[in-house]
Design a protein around this motif. Structure first.
Motif, PDB file in Angstrom:
ATOM      1  N   GLY A   1       0.789  -1.215   0.000  1.00 40.75           N
ATOM      2  CA  GLY A   1       0.000   0.000   0.000  1.00 40.75           C
ATOM      3  C   GLY A   1       0.822   1.265   0.000  1.00 40.75           C
ATOM      4  N   VAL A   2       0.218   2.342   0.462  1.00 40.49           N
ATOM      5  CA  VAL A   2       0.874   3.645   0.560  1.00 40.49           C
ATOM      6  C   VAL A   2       2.108   3.513   1.453  1.00 40.49           C
ATOM      7  CG1 VAL A   2       0.597   6.009   1.382  1.00 40.49           C
ATOM      8  CG2 VAL A   2      -1.300   4.864   0.190  1.00 40.49           C
ATOM      9  N   ASP A   3       3.241   4.060   0.989  1.00 35.27           N
ATOM     10  CA  ASP A   3       4.522   3.938   1.701  1.00 35.27           C
ATOM     11  C   ASP A   3       4.891   2.488   1.967  1.00 35.27           C
ATOM     12  OD1 ASP A   3       5.272   6.566   1.741  1.00 35.27           O
ATOM     13  OD2 ASP A   3       4.632   6.971   3.790  1.00 35.27           O
ATOM     14  N   ASP A   4       4.557   1.612   1.015  1.00 27.30           N
ATOM     15  CA  ASP A   4       4.896   0.184   1.093  1.00 27.30           C
ATOM     16  C   ASP A   4       4.287  -0.518   2.303  1.00 27.30           C
ATOM     17  OD1 ASP A   4       6.420   0.170  -1.268  1.00 27.30           O
ATOM     18  OD2 ASP A   4       8.166   0.942  -0.189  1.00 27.30           O
ATOM     19  N   ALA A   5       3.174  -0.016   2.784  1.00 26.40           N
ATOM     20  CA  ALA A   5       2.511  -0.620   3.942  1.00 26.40           C
ATOM     21  C   ALA A   5       1.928  -1.984   3.576  1.00 26.40           C
ATOM     22  CB  ALA A   5       1.401   0.297   4.450  1.00 26.40           C
ATOM     23  N   THR A   6       1.864  -2.869   4.559  1.00 30.17           N
ATOM     24  CA  THR A   6       1.253  -4.190   4.367  1.00 30.17           C
ATOM     25  C   THR A   6      -0.263  -4.054   4.392  1.00 30.17           C
ATOM     26  OG1 THR A   6       3.126  -5.295   5.415  1.00 30.17           O
ATOM     27  CG2 THR A   6       1.058  -6.522   5.294  1.00 30.17           C
ATOM     28  N   VAL A   7      -0.899  -4.529   3.351  1.00 32.03           N
ATOM     29  CA  VAL A   7      -2.347  -4.399   3.201  1.00 32.03           C
ATOM     30  C   VAL A   7      -3.027  -5.657   3.731  1.00 32.03           C
ATOM     31  CG1 VAL A   7      -4.226  -4.115   1.538  1.00 32.03           C
ATOM     32  CG2 VAL A   7      -2.068  -2.905   1.205  1.00 32.03           C
ATOM     33  N   SER A   8      -4.152  -5.470   4.427  1.00 32.30           N
ATOM     34  CA  SER A   8      -4.864  -6.613   4.992  1.00 32.30           C
ATOM     35  C   SER A   8      -6.365  -6.492   4.741  1.00 32.30           C
ATOM     36  CB  SER A   8      -4.602  -6.722   6.495  1.00 32.30           C
ATOM     37  OG  SER A   8      -5.082  -5.566   7.168  1.00 32.30           O
ATOM     38  N   LEU A   9      -7.061  -7.605   4.936  1.00 32.15           N
ATOM     39  CA  LEU A   9      -8.517  -7.660   4.798  1.00 32.15           C
ATOM     40  C   LEU A   9      -9.137  -7.850   6.174  1.00 32.15           C
ATOM     41  CD1 LEU A   9      -8.789 -10.140   1.786  1.00 32.15           C
ATOM     42  CD2 LEU A   9      -8.860  -7.659   1.685  1.00 32.15           C
ATOM     43  N   THR A  10     -10.115  -7.023   6.480  1.00 33.89           N
ATOM     44  CA  THR A  10     -10.899  -7.187   7.703  1.00 33.89           C
ATOM     45  C   THR A  10     -12.314  -7.525   7.280  1.00 33.89           C
ATOM     46  OG1 THR A  10      -9.538  -5.539   8.843  1.00 33.89           O
ATOM     47  CG2 THR A  10     -11.653  -6.115   9.850  1.00 33.89           C
ATOM     48  N   THR A  11     -12.829  -8.667   7.730  1.00 37.60           N
ATOM     49  CA  THR A  11     -14.111  -9.145   7.219  1.00 37.60           C
ATOM     50  C   THR A  11     -15.207  -9.098   8.271  1.00 37.60           C
ATOM     51  OG1 THR A  11     -13.517 -11.426   7.768  1.00 37.60           O
ATOM     52  CG2 THR A  11     -13.008 -10.656   5.545  1.00 37.60           C
ATOM     53  N   TYR A  12     -16.406  -8.871   7.752  1.00 35.77           N
ATOM     54  CA  TYR A  12     -17.630  -8.984   8.534  1.00 35.77           C
ATOM     55  C   TYR A  12     -18.598  -9.776   7.669  1.00 35.77           C
ATOM     56  CZ  TYR A  12     -22.013  -7.734  10.829  1.00 35.77           C
ATOM     57  OH  TYR A  12     -23.236  -7.782  11.461  1.00 35.77           O
ATOM     58  N   ASP A  13     -18.840 -11.025   8.051  1.00 34.80           N
ATOM     59  CA  ASP A  13     -19.576 -11.944   7.186  1.00 34.80           C
ATOM     60  C   ASP A  13     -18.865 -12.005   5.826  1.00 34.80           C
ATOM     61  OD1 ASP A  13     -21.332 -12.527   9.201  1.00 34.80           O
ATOM     62  OD2 ASP A  13     -22.862 -11.118   8.537  1.00 34.80           O
ATOM     63  N   ASP A  14     -19.566 -11.657   4.740  1.00 37.37           N
ATOM     64  CA  ASP A  14     -18.945 -11.712   3.411  1.00 37.37           C
ATOM     65  C   ASP A  14     -18.495 -10.340   2.911  1.00 37.37           C
ATOM     66  OD1 ASP A  14     -21.455 -10.713   3.180  1.00 37.37           O
ATOM     67  OD2 ASP A  14     -22.095 -11.994   1.531  1.00 37.37           O
ATOM     68  N   ILE A  15     -18.469  -9.361   3.800  1.00 36.62           N
ATOM     69  CA  ILE A  15     -17.993  -8.022   3.448  1.00 36.62           C
ATOM     70  C   ILE A  15     -16.557  -7.877   3.928  1.00 36.62           C
ATOM     71  CG2 ILE A  15     -18.281  -5.540   3.825  1.00 36.62           C
ATOM     72  CD1 ILE A  15     -21.263  -6.078   4.279  1.00 36.62           C
ATOM     73  N   ALA A  16     -15.673  -7.435   3.034  1.00 35.12           N
ATOM     74  CA  ALA A  16     -14.264  -7.251   3.399  1.00 35.12           C
ATOM     75  C   ALA A  16     -13.855  -5.798   3.206  1.00 35.12           C
ATOM     76  CB  ALA A  16     -13.371  -8.159   2.562  1.00 35.12           C
ATOM     77  N   VAL A  17     -13.165  -5.252   4.190  1.00 37.99           N
ATOM     78  CA  VAL A  17     -12.605  -3.909   4.117  1.00 37.99           C
ATOM     79  C   VAL A  17     -11.097  -4.044   3.946  1.00 37.99           C
ATOM     80  CG1 VAL A  17     -12.279  -1.702   5.293  1.00 37.99           C
ATOM     81  CG2 VAL A  17     -14.431  -2.965   5.577  1.00 37.99           C
ATOM     82  N   VAL A  18     -10.557  -3.388   2.946  1.00 43.94           N
ATOM     83  CA  VAL A  18      -9.131  -3.442   2.662  1.00 43.94           C
ATOM     84  C   VAL A  18      -8.471  -2.224   3.292  1.00 43.94           C
ATOM     85  CG1 VAL A  18      -7.386  -3.568   0.854  1.00 43.94           C
ATOM     86  CG2 VAL A  18      -9.641  -4.606   0.492  1.00 43.94           C
ATOM     87  N   SER A  19      -7.419  -2.462   4.094  1.00 40.91           N
ATOM     88  CA  SER A  19      -6.806  -1.359   4.836  1.00 40.91           C
ATOM     89  C   SER A  19      -5.354  -1.689   5.166  1.00 40.91           C
ATOM     90  CB  SER A  19      -7.580  -1.092   6.128  1.00 40.91           C
ATOM     91  OG  SER A  19      -7.427  -2.176   7.036  1.00 40.91           O
TER      92      SER A  19
END
Length: 282
Positions: free
Chosen positions: A43-61
């Protein structure tokens, strides 16, 4: 639902930001059809990107303790490119994402992300369903002013009349005629711009699901990519199915043949111009 722990450099004084267990938000996706727990892109500034899920909804951050604010245009470009690269990767993996604008941060860690999704679940699901399979295409119309002026001078009777009178009069009258000439030239050019915008919208209306016009000139100075001879005429965003991409491009051909006119047709992009602002509206 109020979400008081959302931050961005636009909402917060960047001189003294305090971010506590922040999550920089890229996008939201429906993860029901994909068995993916992590992404290969950084990600931004080479940050490690992860998925946070709620049921079948995923937020990428990604985790962060800072806002991303700078006056350095080159640095801002790098951040924007990295932001988009993550969303592109997510879109290729999961399908159409609901994108966040650059530098939106939710405080409180993964738990806060889950709580935010839970509080906004129905609105998020409605948006995911609405935009499923559709993408944003951007049509940017510019022209070379000197080329267009040459055509206009030859075609407009009033401009020719003023020019002829100027050649036959003395210096005192020439000043007045010069003013009249410039006023008429501006009027004709603005009329031509309006006509091109209308033709552009008409050309893509039949294929597009939705169309929206942005201000002709980008507000972010230094990122417009223009030289001294080029002017913006229109910037239009189109929401359409990916299968209609070729048809959309074909509709633009008749406009692109006008002398001095150039059209940039890009996409598919995430539906930035059409997705509701889930953070601002929360």
């Amino acid at each position: 639902t109020q979400v008081p722990n959302v931050m961005s450099s636009e909402r917060t004084n960047p001189s003294s930001p305090t971010v506590t267990d922040g999550r920089y938000l890229y996008c939201i996706v429906d993860a029901s059809d994909a068995n993916v727990s992590q992404l290969s892109v950084t990600g931004v500034d080479d940050a490690t990107v992860s998925l946070t899920t709620y049921d079948d909804i995923a937020v990428v951050s990604h985790a962060t303790d800072q806002l991303y604010d700078t006056d350095d245009i080159a640095q801002l470009r790098r951040w924007l490119v990295a932001h988009q690269a993550v969303i592109d990767e997510v879109g290729a993996t999961f399908g159409t994402p609901l994108p966040f604008q650059f530098d939106v941060i939710l405080q409180g860690g993964d738990e806060a992300v889950v709580q935010w999704v839970e509080a906004n679940e129905q609105r998020i699901r409605t948006a995911l369903d609405e935009f499923r399979g559709s993408w944003e295409y951007r049509v940017h119309l510019k022209w070379d002013r000197s080329d267009v002026e040459s055509v206009v001078r030859e075609a407009d009777d009033r401009l020719q009349e003023i020019s002829q009178r100027r050649a036959e009069t003395g210096e005192g009258t020439q000043f007045l005629l010069d003013t009249q000439y410039e006023e008429r030239l501006t009027e004709v050019l603005e009329t031509k711009k309006a006509s091109l915008r209308d033709r552009l919208t008409d050309a893509i209306d039949e294929t597009a699901r939705r169309v929206t016009s942005h201000t002709a000139v980008p507000s972010l100075e230094g990122l417009d990519g223009l030289n001294d001879d080029t002017e913006w005429v229109a910037r239009i965003a189109v929401l359409a199915d990916k299968s209609d991409e070729t048809e959309l491009g074909t509709h633009l051909d008749d406009i692109a043949v006008h002398p001095g006119v150039a059209i940039e047709f890009t996409g598919p992009w995430p539906p930035y111009s059409f997705t509701p602002d889930l953070v601002e509206d929360s």
